[in-house]
Design an enzyme around this catalytic site. Structure first.
Site, short mmCIF file in Angstrom:
data_model
loop_
_atom_site.label_atom_id
_atom_site.label_comp_id
_atom_site.label_asym_id
_atom_site.label_seq_id
_atom_site.Cartn_x
_atom_site.Cartn_y
_atom_site.Cartn_z
N GLU A 131 13.21 22.31 -40.28
CA GLU A 131 14.50 21.65 -40.20
C GLU A 131 15.12 21.53 -41.59
O GLU A 131 14.43 21.25 -42.57
CB GLU A 131 14.29 20.24 -39.61
CG GLU A 131 15.46 19.31 -39.71
CD GLU A 131 15.09 17.86 -39.43
OE1 GLU A 131 16.02 17.06 -39.19
OE2 GLU A 131 13.88 17.53 -39.45
N ILE A 168 17.37 19.31 -43.94
CA ILE A 168 17.81 17.92 -44.04
C ILE A 168 18.92 17.84 -45.07
O ILE A 168 18.71 18.15 -46.26
CB ILE A 168 16.63 17.00 -44.40
CG1 ILE A 168 15.59 17.02 -43.28
CG2 ILE A 168 17.13 15.57 -44.66
CD1 ILE A 168 14.34 16.21 -43.58
N ASP A 186 0.31 14.93 -53.31
CA ASP A 186 0.96 15.63 -54.42
C ASP A 186 2.33 15.00 -54.65
O ASP A 186 3.35 15.67 -54.69
CB ASP A 186 1.10 17.12 -54.10
CG ASP A 186 1.49 17.96 -55.31
OD1 ASP A 186 1.46 17.43 -56.44
OD2 ASP A 186 1.82 19.15 -55.13
#
Length: 261
Positions: free
Chosen positions: A69, A71, A169
């Protein structure tokens, strides 16, 4: 699109809206996108941060891809870091009986070893995080003395705390600001691990204001002397950078070892 130095990332403009695709040669990093998709899925299941939805991943010819997706970016509003801290606390309250994960994955482009039945944070950190990186550093010609003393001292310094699901991370390049002031996490290296590792990574390269740590601590208090342990957790990430980018990170590794040996 802007991204890291591992994969190529593209914005796809399609008839059903914009999408993001990451691609790389399949032979370079086997199952990297499968592991990334798994990490994103695990983060999404916590209902903490907004996470890009996984549309698909697979292989085409010699390439691997991960389709996500898109964003749309937004602007930070005054309570952005309050939301970030709340979401991080929710994420870290997801736990497991043991440290690690049922699958190995990646930290950057390096293998990250998770499979274990370890219930002690010190043992997990040494066996699954530090030792593999020190071994890789040795293969590249970097050697370190008296690691046994350092490891022994960690037993006295690191307190017991149950495992937390961490992003793994969490530097400034791995979060986004979506519309409606919503924090988004991307590019995870997830595991059930000491939660102070996420905090330490956030502090390593900057990009996070002190207020986010204060708010997080109010919501989900960290154990006594947590600030004194930041360098210990940062050692893993500095070793990763040493193994990825070379000698410029050597002194940082040595300084941490010297401080705690």
């Amino acid at each position: 699109m802007q991204g890291g130095d591992i994969n190529d990332v593209f914005l796809l403009k399609t008839t059903i809206g914009n999408k993001v695709v990451k691609i790389n040669f399949t032979s370079r990093f086997p199952k990297m996108f499968e592991k990334e998709a798994d990490g994103l899925k695990r983060l999404a299941e916590t209902k903490s941060f907004k996470i890009p939805k996984i549309i698909g991943f697979g292989e085409i010819s010699t390439y691997s891809y991960l389709l996500l997706e898109y964003i749309s970016p937004g602007e930070k509003q005054k309570d952005f870091w309050v939301n970030f801290a709340k979401n991080l606390a929710i994420l870290h309250q997801n736990s497991s009986p043991t440290f690690g994960l049922d699958t190995d994955n990646y930290i950057g482009s390096l293998p990250q070893y998770n499979k274990s039945e370890i219930k002690n944070p010190v043992d997990f950190y040494i066996e699954k995080r530090l030792q593999p990186q020190f071994e890789l550093a040795k293969q590249q010609g970097f050697t370190f003395k008296e690691l046994s003393i350092f490891y022994k001292n960690l037993e006295e310094i690191i307190p017991f705390e149950k495992p937390a699901l961490i992003h793994g991370d969490l530097w400034g390049g791995n979060y986004l600001t979506a519309k409606n002031n919503t924090p988004v996490l991307i590019d995870p290296a997830v595991a059930f691990a000491p939660r102070e590792m996420d905090i330490a990574m956030m502090k390593l390269f900057g990009g996070f204001p002190e207020e986010v740590f204060a708010i997080y601590h109010e919501i989900f208090p960290m154990q006594k002397d947590w600030e004194d342990r930041i360098k210990i957790w940062q050692l893993y990430y500095v070793l990763v950078h040493l193994n990825l980018f070379g000698r410029s990170y050597l002194n940082a590794v040595k300084n941490i070892l010297k401080r705690f040996s």
